[in-house]
Motif scaffolding. Structure first.
Motif, PDB file in Angstrom:
ATOM      1  N   TRP A  77      -9.294  -0.655   7.642  1.00 27.15           N
ATOM      2  CA  TRP A  77      -9.180  -0.944   6.217  1.00 27.15           C
ATOM      3  C   TRP A  77      -7.763  -0.671   5.713  1.00 27.15           C
ATOM      4  CZ3 TRP A  77     -10.957  -3.575   2.384  1.00 27.15           C
ATOM      5  CH2 TRP A  77     -10.678  -3.216   1.068  1.00 27.15           C
ATOM      6  N   ASP A  78      -7.137   0.410   6.200  1.00 29.21           N
ATOM      7  CA  ASP A  78      -5.766   0.722   5.803  1.00 29.21           C
ATOM      8  C   ASP A  78      -4.816  -0.403   6.199  1.00 29.21           C
ATOM      9  OD1 ASP A  78      -6.334   3.373   4.798  1.00 29.21           O
ATOM     10  OD2 ASP A  78      -6.577   3.999   6.879  1.00 29.21           O
ATOM     11  N   VAL A 106      -3.364  -2.511  -4.882  1.00 22.92           N
ATOM     12  CA  VAL A 106      -3.825  -3.793  -4.345  1.00 22.92           C
ATOM     13  C   VAL A 106      -5.141  -4.204  -5.004  1.00 22.92           C
ATOM     14  CG1 VAL A 106      -4.682  -4.962  -2.280  1.00 22.92           C
ATOM     15  CG2 VAL A 106      -2.603  -3.596  -2.154  1.00 22.92           C
ATOM     16  N   SER A 120      -6.207  -9.861   7.266  1.00 22.39           N
ATOM     17  CA  SER A 120      -5.352  -9.854   6.067  1.00 22.39           C
ATOM     18  C   SER A 120      -4.749 -11.229   5.831  1.00 22.39           C
ATOM     19  CB  SER A 120      -4.247  -8.800   6.192  1.00 22.39           C
ATOM     20  OG  SER A 120      -3.404  -9.055   7.296  1.00 22.39           O
ATOM     21  N   THR A 132       3.700  -2.574  -4.878  1.00 25.86           N
ATOM     22  CA  THR A 132       2.937  -2.517  -3.615  1.00 25.86           C
ATOM     23  C   THR A 132       3.675  -3.242  -2.496  1.00 25.86           C
ATOM     24  OG1 THR A 132       1.606  -4.546  -3.899  1.00 25.86           O
ATOM     25  CG2 THR A 132       0.794  -2.557  -4.955  1.00 25.86           C
ATOM     26  N   ILE A 192      -5.275  -3.564   3.949  1.00 25.84           N
ATOM     27  CA  ILE A 192      -4.638  -3.324   2.648  1.00 25.84           C
ATOM     28  C   ILE A 192      -3.119  -3.354   2.777  1.00 25.84           C
ATOM     29  CG2 ILE A 192      -4.262  -1.589   0.858  1.00 25.84           C
ATOM     30  CD1 ILE A 192      -6.879  -3.041   0.564  1.00 25.84           C
ATOM     31  N   GLY A 227      -1.062  -6.020   0.841  1.00 30.22           N
ATOM     32  CA  GLY A 227      -0.074  -5.468  -0.081  1.00 30.22           C
ATOM     33  C   GLY A 227       1.299  -6.074   0.126  1.00 30.22           C
ATOM     34  N   SER A 271      -3.426   1.140  -1.852  1.00 30.62           N
ATOM     35  CA  SER A 271      -4.736   0.483  -1.904  1.00 30.62           C
ATOM     36  C   SER A 271      -5.224   0.328  -3.339  1.00 30.62           C
ATOM     37  CB  SER A 271      -5.761   1.284  -1.089  1.00 30.62           C
ATOM     38  OG  SER A 271      -5.381   1.356   0.267  1.00 30.62           O
TER      39      SER A 271
END
Length: 463
Positions: free
Chosen positions: A23-24, A181, A260, A316, A27, A31, A178
């Motif tokens: 998930w990181d 975003v 992504s 971001t 994002i 971003g 996050s």
């Protein structure tokens, strides 16, 4: 001179803290990609280059980027080392080609960060102007003594803030990223929901007013739009820069890059479709196209919200790209191609402190002193050049080391897709002017000078 000395496959460097999950990464990628492109470039590209057919340009640009993303994904699963294309080429072609790719990556991210910082400053100046505030002329523009401007203070200030954030614990800064975003998604979702109720299908009637354009050397049309929209996707490779900080990198890096990129492509298509359906495309030649369109249909409250979020959104992008740039400088220093001070880690946070300070300082100086409105093409040509090298490297990887093993990502249709990627990247490169090619040549000469003046002698492979 052994300019082609290689590193082995699968080198993993201890030192950085492995804490980033899938998930990181998603994002981080979103971003970096969803920023100035979706809030600004979609409007100007539709108005001047492709009209409503810009959605086709987006698909072509995403296809080009997607091919390279597949190559990144396979390399990341087989060579899990920080540095992206630089590390991959080090293992396949050797040190000097790898340095060229690394240097072009530094140019890409430094230019991108400083450009976005300047874009943020432009939005913020507009907000200040609405409140009746204005900075002194000398501090309100890039170096131009004839106009009375010497330094643009706001891009420098935002880069000081961003650098301070990136120097924090990486997990904490990515959590903050996050949140921003998610705020960005809320603004785009609001735009799409409001825009659906104000669509005029007649605005799509003249769907491709500029035609398809030229495959090589075109100035307008769908292909020219694709070469510009390519800029909007830059940043997807920032995920591979953080591989030493990722849990299960062989699985999560390929997934993070592909997911992504897919999310970003769908978002760009939806926004562009609604944008060109709400107002005639010729009216979109403005810097704040998304907010402008909402105001045109009487939804000024939504336009104001989007403008405010756009200011935060650009931060971001700065965070994601400064994060990647500092890791790129760290990788080059770790291998001895840049001074050793650049590879020092903070004992508490395990962040490459000096590399981050240098990355932030370079971007701040460039954003504050040099006008960056016209260098998107320079940024693109640097990126396209090392993506061509990456495609050749994948062909050589498969020839020398065979197909990926169990649990490793496998690019389909090799050698067809790498060859196709080379053709498309070269097509995009020919869309740029002679001045862009000259700037590219100067940047290459500087990089070559640094390698032979310092890197070759101090390389870890030379010890």
């Amino acid at each position: 001179m052994n300019l082609f000395r290689k590193k082995g496959l699968g080198q993993v460097h201890p030192g950085l803290n492995r804490h980033l999950r899938l998930w990181d990464l998603i994002i981080l990628g979103i971003g970096a990609m969803v920023g100035t492109g979706i809030f600004t470039i979609t409007g100007t590209a539709a108005a001047n280059l492709a009209g409503p057919a810009l959605i086709i340009s987006i698909v072509i640009a995403a296809f080009c980027v997607g091919l390279s993303a597949l190559f990144f994904a396979e390399f990341a699963s087989r060579i899990p080392a920080t540095g992206g294309a630089y590390s991959y080429l080090y293992a396949i072609f050797g040190e000097f080609p790898a340095w060229i790719a690394g240097w072009l990556t530094v140019m890409e991210f430094m230019t991108a960060v400083s450009g976005v910082a300047s874009g943020w400053a432009a939005y913020f100046k507009g907000l200040l102007a609405n409140l009746g505030w204005r900075l002194p002329t000398a501090l309100n523009g890039t170096f131009d003594p004839a106009a009375g401007t010497y330094v643009d203070l706001l891009p420098i200030l935002v880069m000081v803030l961003v650098t301070a954030l990136v120097l924090m614990n990486a997990k904490a800064v990515l959590r903050f990223n996050s949140l921003l975003v998610l705020l960005k998604f809320s603004a785009l979702a609001l735009f799409i929901l409001v825009g659906i109720f104000h669509l005029n299908p007649g605005n799509w009637a003249n769907f491709a007013p500029y035609g398809f354009g030229e495959i090589y050397g075109g100035q307008t049309g769908i292909m020219a739009g694709a070469s510009l929209m390519f800029f909007a996707f830059l940043g997807f490779e920032s995920i591979s820069m953080a591989v030493d900080e990722i849990k299960e990198p062989q699985k999560n890096v390929p997934r993070g890059i592909v997911l992504s990129l897919l999310i970003t492509t769908v978002l760009y298509i939806l926004v562009t479709l609604v944008l060109t359906g709400m107002v005639p495309f010729k009216n979109l030649n403005v810097e704040d196209a998304v907010a402008f369109t909402l105001r045109q249909v009487g939804a000024g409250w939504a336009g104001n919200y989007v403008s405010l979020v756009a200011i935060l959104t650009l931060i971001t992008v700065c965070i994601s790209m400064t994060f990647a740039l500092s890791r790129m400088i760290y990788s080059l220093a770790r291998d001895g191609l840049l001074p050793k001070a650049m590879k020092q880690l903070d004992p508490k946070t395990r962040i490459p402190k000096n590399a981050t300070l240098v990355a932030g300082s370079m971007a701040a100086i460039a954003g504050g002193v040099f006008p960056l409105a016209s260098i998107a093409s320079f940024l693109n040509i640097c990126t396209l050049a090392y993506l061509v090298m990456l495609a050749f490297a994948l062909l050589k990887l498969r020839k020398e080391h065979g197909a990926p093993g169990p649990g490793e990502f496998k690019t389909p249709l090799v050698p067809v897709l790498p060859i196709l990627s080379i053709v498309v990247c070269l097509s995009f490169m020919t869309q740029y002017s002679l001045s862009t090619w000259l700037a590219f040549g100067v940047a290459l000469l500087i990089g070559i000078g640094i390698y032979f003046g310092y890197g070759y002698r101090h390389s870890e492979e030379n010890q």
